[in-house]
Design a protein around this motif. Structure first.
Motif, PDB file in Angstrom:
ATOM      1  N   THR A 120       0.767  -1.055   0.105  1.00 57.93           N
ATOM      2  CA  THR A 120      -0.092  -0.214  -0.008  1.00 57.93           C
ATOM      3  C   THR A 120       0.556   1.358  -0.007  1.00 57.93           C
ATOM      4  OG1 THR A 120      -1.095  -1.332   1.622  1.00 57.93           O
ATOM      5  CG2 THR A 120      -2.118   0.735   0.986  1.00 57.93           C
ATOM      6  N   ASP A 171     -15.600  -3.405  -4.004  1.00 55.01           N
ATOM      7  CA  ASP A 171     -14.343  -3.904  -4.589  1.00 55.01           C
ATOM      8  C   ASP A 171     -14.567  -5.109  -5.383  1.00 55.01           C
ATOM      9  OD1 ASP A 171     -11.813  -4.428  -4.798  1.00 55.01           O
ATOM     10  OD2 ASP A 171     -11.822  -5.950  -3.460  1.00 55.01           O
ATOM     11  N   ALA A 217      -3.895   4.665 -12.534  1.00 56.59           N
ATOM     12  CA  ALA A 217      -4.308   3.641 -11.856  1.00 56.59           C
ATOM     13  C   ALA A 217      -3.827   3.735 -10.353  1.00 56.59           C
ATOM     14  CB  ALA A 217      -3.991   2.316 -12.485  1.00 56.59           C
ATOM     15  N   ALA A 218      -2.560   4.391 -10.180  1.00 54.53           N
ATOM     16  CA  ALA A 218      -1.918   4.750  -9.019  1.00 54.53           C
ATOM     17  C   ALA A 218      -2.860   5.649  -8.242  1.00 54.53           C
ATOM     18  CB  ALA A 218      -0.499   4.874  -9.310  1.00 54.53           C
ATOM     19  N   SER A 272      -5.912   4.512  -6.694  1.00 53.71           N
ATOM     20  CA  SER A 272      -5.516   3.558  -5.905  1.00 53.71           C
ATOM     21  C   SER A 272      -5.422   4.407  -4.672  1.00 53.71           C
ATOM     22  CB  SER A 272      -4.427   2.622  -6.031  1.00 53.71           C
ATOM     23  OG  SER A 272      -4.778   1.784  -7.184  1.00 53.71           O
ATOM     24  N   LEU A 309      -8.360   5.767  -2.953  1.00 53.18           N
ATOM     25  CA  LEU A 309      -9.172   4.545  -2.536  1.00 53.18           C
ATOM     26  C   LEU A 309      -8.360   4.038  -1.168  1.00 53.18           C
ATOM     27  CD1 LEU A 309     -10.110   2.094  -5.432  1.00 53.18           C
ATOM     28  CD2 LEU A 309     -11.577   3.782  -4.195  1.00 53.18           C
ATOM     29  N   ILE A 310      -7.073   3.922  -1.086  1.00 54.58           N
ATOM     30  CA  ILE A 310      -6.458   3.747  -0.059  1.00 54.58           C
ATOM     31  C   ILE A 310      -6.501   4.955   1.046  1.00 54.58           C
ATOM     32  CG2 ILE A 310      -4.026   3.857   1.116  1.00 54.58           C
ATOM     33  CD1 ILE A 310      -3.111   2.316  -1.511  1.00 54.58           C
ATOM     34  N   THR A 321     -10.406   4.571   2.188  1.00 48.48           N
ATOM     35  CA  THR A 321     -10.625   3.223   3.140  1.00 48.48           C
ATOM     36  C   THR A 321      -9.886   3.584   4.536  1.00 48.48           C
ATOM     37  OG1 THR A 321     -10.324   2.324   1.035  1.00 48.48           O
ATOM     38  CG2 THR A 321     -10.237   0.706   3.231  1.00 48.48           C
ATOM     39  N   THR A 322      -8.690   4.043   4.595  1.00 44.45           N
ATOM     40  CA  THR A 322      -8.048   4.281   5.796  1.00 44.45           C
ATOM     41  C   THR A 322      -8.970   5.274   6.663  1.00 44.45           C
ATOM     42  OG1 THR A 322      -5.802   3.997   4.440  1.00 44.45           O
ATOM     43  CG2 THR A 322      -6.043   5.056   6.983  1.00 44.45           C
ATOM     44  N   LEU A 331      -6.870  -2.856   7.930  1.00 41.99           N
ATOM     45  CA  LEU A 331      -6.776  -2.028   6.990  1.00 41.99           C
ATOM     46  C   LEU A 331      -6.754  -2.726   5.501  1.00 41.99           C
ATOM     47  CD1 LEU A 331      -4.985   1.367   8.014  1.00 41.99           C
ATOM     48  CD2 LEU A 331      -7.049   0.963   6.501  1.00 41.99           C
ATOM     49  N   LEU A 352      -9.693  -4.434   4.094  1.00 47.62           N
ATOM     50  CA  LEU A 352     -11.033  -3.693   3.554  1.00 47.62           C
ATOM     51  C   LEU A 352     -10.489  -2.890   2.442  1.00 47.62           C
ATOM     52  CD1 LEU A 352     -12.863  -2.892   7.014  1.00 47.62           C
ATOM     53  CD2 LEU A 352     -13.499  -4.423   5.223  1.00 47.62           C
ATOM     54  N   THR A 353      -9.195  -2.901   2.109  1.00 49.43           N
ATOM     55  CA  THR A 353      -8.700  -2.235   0.951  1.00 49.43           C
ATOM     56  C   THR A 353      -8.880  -2.797  -0.075  1.00 49.43           C
ATOM     57  OG1 THR A 353      -6.943  -1.232   2.308  1.00 49.43           O
ATOM     58  CG2 THR A 353      -6.740  -0.759   0.077  1.00 49.43           C
ATOM     59  N   SER A 354      -9.373  -2.307  -1.241  1.00 48.26           N
ATOM     60  CA  SER A 354      -9.858  -2.740  -2.588  1.00 48.26           C
ATOM     61  C   SER A 354      -8.710  -3.875  -2.947  1.00 48.26           C
ATOM     62  CB  SER A 354      -9.805  -1.866  -3.416  1.00 48.26           C
ATOM     63  OG  SER A 354      -9.713  -2.447  -4.886  1.00 48.26           O
ATOM     64  N   ALA A 355      -9.095  -5.052  -3.283  1.00 44.94           N
ATOM     65  CA  ALA A 355      -8.218  -6.042  -3.829  1.00 44.94           C
ATOM     66  C   ALA A 355      -7.585  -5.839  -5.135  1.00 44.94           C
ATOM     67  CB  ALA A 355      -8.824  -7.312  -3.785  1.00 44.94           C
ATOM     68  N   VAL A 360      -6.666  -3.027  -5.939  1.00 47.76           N
ATOM     69  CA  VAL A 360      -5.571  -1.898  -5.693  1.00 47.76           C
ATOM     70  C   VAL A 360      -4.368  -2.755  -4.906  1.00 47.76           C
ATOM     71  CG1 VAL A 360      -4.761  -0.121  -3.876  1.00 47.76           C
ATOM     72  CG2 VAL A 360      -7.304   0.176  -5.098  1.00 47.76           C
ATOM     73  N   PHE A 409      -2.935  -4.545  -7.615  1.00 43.71           N
ATOM     74  CA  PHE A 409      -1.965  -3.596  -8.596  1.00 43.71           C
ATOM     75  C   PHE A 409      -0.623  -3.371  -7.875  1.00 43.71           C
ATOM     76  CE2 PHE A 409      -1.395   1.223  -9.128  1.00 43.71           C
ATOM     77  CZ  PHE A 409      -0.792   1.235 -10.218  1.00 43.71           C
ATOM     78  N   ALA A 410      -0.738  -3.148  -6.581  1.00 40.39           N
ATOM     79  CA  ALA A 410       0.695  -2.818  -5.791  1.00 40.39           C
ATOM     80  C   ALA A 410       1.739  -3.964  -6.247  1.00 40.39           C
ATOM     81  CB  ALA A 410       0.250  -2.808  -4.375  1.00 40.39           C
TER      82      ALA A 410
END
Lengths: 273, 294
Positions: A34, A212, A244-245, A248, A251-252, A255-256, B117, B120-123, B125, B128-129
């Motif tokens: 992440t 998701d 895309a990054a 992301s 979204l990160i 979500t956090t 965390l 619940l973070t998008s799979a 994403v 992609f990581a």
């Protein structure tokens, strides 16, 4: 206190070292991906090179200036996840009231049926639903998409609702009843406030899982309606666009924040176990 | 003298309660019948036909799948992948759960956040990581070249190992959480007793803690296994085109080849193998519980 022998101290030392080393790997694995995506999203370059050649907000700007596709997809995802979560909350809370603390065989059986989407390959369910809707001639639409998402989100809410209900002190319900409260009134004033954190935690998890989901949406959305994870997936698969990054990163961050807020308010982590 | 209870009243009361429960569970039951069980049954029905028009009932799809080395290879690779991912998450997930169980409550809060965390973070994403990490210009390649282990960036992505590592990372919380729950339920006195009776840390762990935590380990293993064999996004993006797993095979046959009966048969075979493993492990767990509690 008994003094410890050198051998036993060494033995404890190796045990702690092994536990510590393996846990450290696990923690790094949990955090690092992440963090790396977050860092890359601030790159000034054209590629996903790490470390980035320089820093900028250009990819986040690109999200706002020329990404109508992503905004459309995000809006659709929010609509689908919101509707599916609302429906599955009603279904699961009603079902939970009947099934929690019910040791009978039919209740246990139904419970495992309702939980099955957690274990079964969702792709199989997606394909089954697609064939099902084709046979009945409805085709796929926003409605079928919501139905599919409801099927996979219900178990999360049912689980947390049942867990909260089984911790509920039955004496409270007995006293409400003996004080003349009808079932509906007792539910509204006693049961619901007490299980609300559990229900909310379940609904939160369900919403995130729906938001998701790829496997169900892949089969059940028509060509025009593309949900965010699928849009993102297409971007990643076709040209590894740095947008895309940035998506992301957003979204990160969201979500956090949500997880920390929900943790404070309802204690999500108590309900995911 | 206390009045004898009126039997009729109790029966009526119980009946009304039962009726209420039926009414409450009915919407959910109908929904599941219509949109989970029905479609899955239909999928089974479709898989038992020779062609898309569903005119001729036959076992062709299954004989075709089971009689072909390529298809069996895909099934084998998928189940083997699930096993590898499960073992890897257990290897690093158990120590993390153990660390959690012996931490102070302040650290427990931090650790829990770190575990929940990612869950619940998008799979998408998180997948992609891994593309960013393992890519040619990714951090792993840059590091390995910088320390001189590699001369040139190597192909790390689209390899079997990459799929295993990425999936293990993504499924890790599913392994850790049930083990944390079961470790929290173990009486700390048992550990103290074992230690003070002279068993070392390793022996205490292997003979006391590990057996008592078996139900959590099994629950975690089942969740990770079921989840990783059907992890379509990660398998496809990190695995690339050369490695085929069952979920992508289903998708390919259904959407790209329009061969619904065969896709349905693949889906049924995947469903059956996951179900068989879940049932077997559950039976095993029941037997083990009998052993633990004497």
């Amino acid at each position: 206190m008994r003094s410890e022998s050198v051998a036993s101290r060494a033995e404890r030392g190796t045990f702690n070292a092994v536990v510590g080393a393996l846990s450290a790997i696990a923690i790094v694995l949990l955090i690092a991906p992440t963090l790396i995506v977050l860092l890359v999203s601030f790159t000034s370059g054209q590629s996903l090179r790490f470390p980035p050649p320089g820093w900028s907000l250009r990819w986040y700007q690109a999200l706002f200036t020329d990404s109508p596709d992503l905004w459309r997809a995000a809006t659709l995802s929010l609509q689908v996840a919101g509707t599916a979560t609302a429906i599955s909350t009603v279904l699961a809370v009603c079902g939970g009231l009947a099934l929690a603390r019910q040791p009978r065989l039919w209740a246990r059986f139904l419970d495992s049926v309702f939980m099955s989407p957690l274990m079964l390959p969702t792709l199989a369910l997606g394909l089954g639903l697609l064939v099902w809707f084709n046979v009945f001639g409805t085709g796929v639409s926003m409605v079928t998409l919501v139905i599919g998402h409801t099927a996979i989100t219900t178990p999360y809410i049912l689980r947390t609702t049942c867990a909260s209900l089984s911790q509920l002190d039955e004496v409270l319900l007995e006293s409400a009843k003996s004080l003349g409260a009808g079932p509906l009134f007792a539910f509204r004033t006693v049961t619901l406030p007490l299980i609300l954190p559990g229900v909310a935690a379940g609904a939160f998890i369900a919403f995130m899982m729906s938001f998701d989901n790829v496997a169900i949406s892949l089969f059940l959305s028509d060509a025009r309606s593309e949900v965010l994870p699928i849009r993102l997936w297409n971007i990643i698969e076709s040209n590894l666009d740095v947008r895309a990054a940035a998506v992301s990163g957003v979204l990160i961050a969201v979500t956090t924040v949500l997880v920390i807020v929900m943790e404070r308010v309802v204690g999500v982590s108590r309900h995911v176990r | 003298m206390t009045p004898a209870p009126v039997p009729g009243e109790a029966v009526v009361l119980r009946r009304s309660r039962l009726l209420q429960q039926w009414q409450l569970v009915l919407p959910l039951a109908l929904f599941f019948a219509a949109f989970v069980l029905g479609p899955l049954a239909l999928l089974g029905y479709v898989s038992l036909h020779a062609d898309v028009s569903l005119e001729e009932a036959s076992l062709t799809q299954y004989t075709k799948f089971l009689g072909d080395g390529f298809n069996l290879g895909v099934l084998g690779a998928t189940l083997w992948l699930g096993l590898k991912v499960t073992l890897l998450t257990l290897l690093i997930g158990y120590p993390l759960a153990y660390l959690y169980s012996v931490s102070t409550s302040r650290w427990q809060g931090v650790l829990m956040l770190l575990i929940v965390l990612p869950l619940l973070t998008s799979a998408v994403v998180r997948t992609f990581a891994w593309l960013v990490i393992l890519g040619r210009q990714g951090i792993v390649n840059e590091l390995l070249v910088a320390v001189g282990l590699f001369e040139m960036p190597a192909k790390l992505l689209y390899t079997p190992a990459a799929v295993v590592v990425a999936l293990a990372q993504i499924e890790l919380p599913l392994m850790v959480l049930p083990i944390i729950t079961v470790l929290a339920g173990i009486d700390p006195n048992l550990r103290q007793a074992s230690l003070s009776l002279g068993a070392g840390s390793w022996r205490t762990f292997l003979r006391v803690i590990l057996p008592l935590s078996a139900p959590g380990v099994l629950a975690g293993c089942l969740l990770v296994y079921a989840s990783s064999v059907s992890a379509f996004v990660t398998q496809t993006l990190v695995g690339g085109g050369q490695q085929m797993f069952m979920p992508f095979y289903i998708y390919q046959q259904a959407i790209q080849a329009n061969n619904y009966p065969f896709a349905a048969a693949i889906a049924m075979i995947l469903l059956a193998s996951v179900l068989a493993i879940v049932v077997t492990v559950n039976l095993l767990a029941r037997r083990m519980r009998g052993v633990v509690h004497g």
